[in-house]
Design a protein around this motif. Structure first.
Motif, mmCIF file in Angstrom:
data_model
loop_
_atom_site.group_PDB
_atom_site.id
_atom_site.type_symbol
_atom_site.label_atom_id
_atom_site.label_comp_id
_atom_site.label_asym_id
_atom_site.label_seq_id
_atom_site.Cartn_x
_atom_site.Cartn_y
_atom_site.Cartn_z
ATOM 1 N N MET A 1 0.842 -1.176 0.000
ATOM 2 C CA MET A 1 0.000 0.000 0.000
ATOM 3 C C MET A 1 0.889 1.241 0.000
ATOM 4 O O MET A 1 1.836 1.332 0.754
ATOM 5 N N SER A 2 0.563 2.190 -0.845
ATOM 6 C CA SER A 2 1.399 3.386 -0.951
ATOM 7 C C SER A 2 1.227 4.290 0.274
ATOM 8 O O SER A 2 0.234 4.216 0.995
ATOM 9 N N GLN A 3 2.210 5.144 0.457
ATOM 10 C CA GLN A 3 2.201 6.059 1.601
ATOM 11 C C GLN A 3 1.013 7.026 1.531
ATOM 12 O O GLN A 3 0.370 7.291 2.540
ATOM 13 N N ILE A 4 0.719 7.546 0.332
ATOM 14 C CA ILE A 4 -0.390 8.493 0.190
ATOM 15 C C ILE A 4 -1.717 7.814 0.522
ATOM 16 O O ILE A 4 -2.557 8.390 1.195
ATOM 17 N N ARG A 5 -1.875 6.580 0.069
ATOM 18 C CA ARG A 5 -3.115 5.840 0.369
ATOM 19 C C ARG A 5 -3.275 5.670 1.877
ATOM 20 O O ARG A 5 -4.377 5.815 2.409
ATOM 21 N N ARG A 6 -2.185 5.372 2.577
ATOM 22 C CA ARG A 6 -2.244 5.238 4.041
ATOM 23 C C ARG A 6 -2.675 6.549 4.693
ATOM 24 O O ARG A 6 -3.460 6.561 5.633
ATOM 25 N N GLU A 7 -2.136 7.656 4.181
ATOM 26 C CA GLU A 7 -2.484 8.967 4.730
ATOM 27 C C GLU A 7 -3.962 9.296 4.495
ATOM 28 O O GLU A 7 -4.618 9.870 5.370
ATOM 29 N N VAL A 8 -4.475 8.949 3.322
ATOM 30 C CA VAL A 8 -5.890 9.188 3.014
ATOM 31 C C VAL A 8 -6.770 8.391 3.971
ATOM 32 O O VAL A 8 -7.723 8.927 4.555
ATOM 33 N N ILE A 9 -6.450 7.114 4.158
ATOM 34 C CA ILE A 9 -7.241 6.268 5.056
ATOM 35 C C ILE A 9 -7.147 6.778 6.491
ATOM 36 O O ILE A 9 -8.141 6.799 7.228
ATOM 37 N N LYS A 10 -5.970 7.218 6.888
ATOM 38 C CA LYS A 10 -5.785 7.753 8.240
ATOM 39 C C LYS A 10 -6.642 9.006 8.444
ATOM 40 O O LYS A 10 -7.307 9.158 9.476
ATOM 41 N N ALA A 11 -6.665 9.909 7.464
ATOM 42 C CA ALA A 11 -7.482 11.124 7.557
ATOM 43 C C ALA A 11 -8.971 10.778 7.578
ATOM 44 O O ALA A 11 -9.743 11.360 8.351
ATOM 45 N N PHE A 12 -9.368 9.807 6.751
ATOM 46 C CA PHE A 12 -10.762 9.359 6.697
ATOM 47 C C PHE A 12 -11.213 8.827 8.052
ATOM 48 O O PHE A 12 -12.259 9.213 8.576
ATOM 49 N N ARG A 13 -10.400 7.956 8.647
ATOM 50 C CA ARG A 13 -10.730 7.385 9.954
ATOM 51 C C ARG A 13 -10.757 8.466 11.034
ATOM 52 O O ARG A 13 -11.626 8.459 11.915
ATOM 53 N N ARG A 14 -9.804 9.374 10.978
ATOM 54 C CA ARG A 14 -9.737 10.434 11.986
ATOM 55 C C ARG A 14 -10.988 11.314 11.934
ATOM 56 O O ARG A 14 -11.539 11.677 12.970
ATOM 57 N N LEU A 15 -11.438 11.666 10.735
ATOM 58 C CA LEU A 15 -12.648 12.479 10.615
ATOM 59 C C LEU A 15 -13.862 11.745 11.189
ATOM 60 O O LEU A 15 -14.698 12.355 11.865
ATOM 61 N N HIS A 16 -13.955 10.456 10.942
ATOM 62 C CA HIS A 16 -15.082 9.693 11.489
ATOM 63 C C HIS A 16 -14.995 9.583 13.011
ATOM 64 O O HIS A 16 -16.016 9.682 13.700
ATOM 65 N N ARG A 17 -13.814 9.405 13.550
ATOM 66 C CA ARG A 17 -13.670 9.371 15.013
ATOM 67 C C ARG A 17 -14.034 10.726 15.623
ATOM 68 O O ARG A 17 -14.693 10.786 16.657
#
Length: 129
Positions: A1-17
């Motif tokens: 998994m690319s670094q940018i994809r990880r960052e996108v998923i991390k931001a997505f999860r953070r917004l939901h939390r």
């Protein structure tokens, strides 16, 4: 998994939390927030430009910060009485007591600026010629 994809998923999860934390107990706001977050991420799912993706990730982090520091949940307890849910992250400013006797000076004009609103004085002078 690319670094940018990880960052996108991390931001997505953070917004939901953050959504779950800020709007706890408010089913309508929780559902509306979930739909809004998901819609924005789905809309940009096909983006391939790394610079644009990084800008959108930064926007997600900025929105997260705004939600955590500036949104206060209020519940009506009785007529005219509300209970506020202020979190430790909520921005608090010093209260300054309003002085009803304060003299508020009119704004100063800049050099070359016409008097009156929107240059009305100059416009009227020009029409009289």
């Amino acid at each position: 998994m690319s670094q940018i994809r990880r960052e996108v998923i991390k931001a997505f999860r953070r917004l939901h939390r953050t959504r779950q934390y800020i709007f706890a107990g408010d089913d309508h706001a929780l559902e509306a927030g979930r739909k809004e977050i998901n819609a924005h991420f789905k809309k940009n799912m096909q983006e391939t430009n790394a610079d644009n993706i990084k800008k959108m990730i930064q926007l997600a982090w900025d929105v997260d910060k705004e939600l955590r520091t500036n949104v206060i949940q209020a519940k009506k307890k009785e007529e005219g009485v509300y209970e506020l849910r202020i979190t430790p992250e909520t921005t608090r400013l010093d209260n300054i007591v309003f002085n009803p006797d304060a003299v508020i000076e009119p704004p100063r004009r800049r050099k070359g600026q016409a008097s009156g609103c929107c240059g009305e004085a100059n416009k009227d002078a020009g029409e009289q010629k």
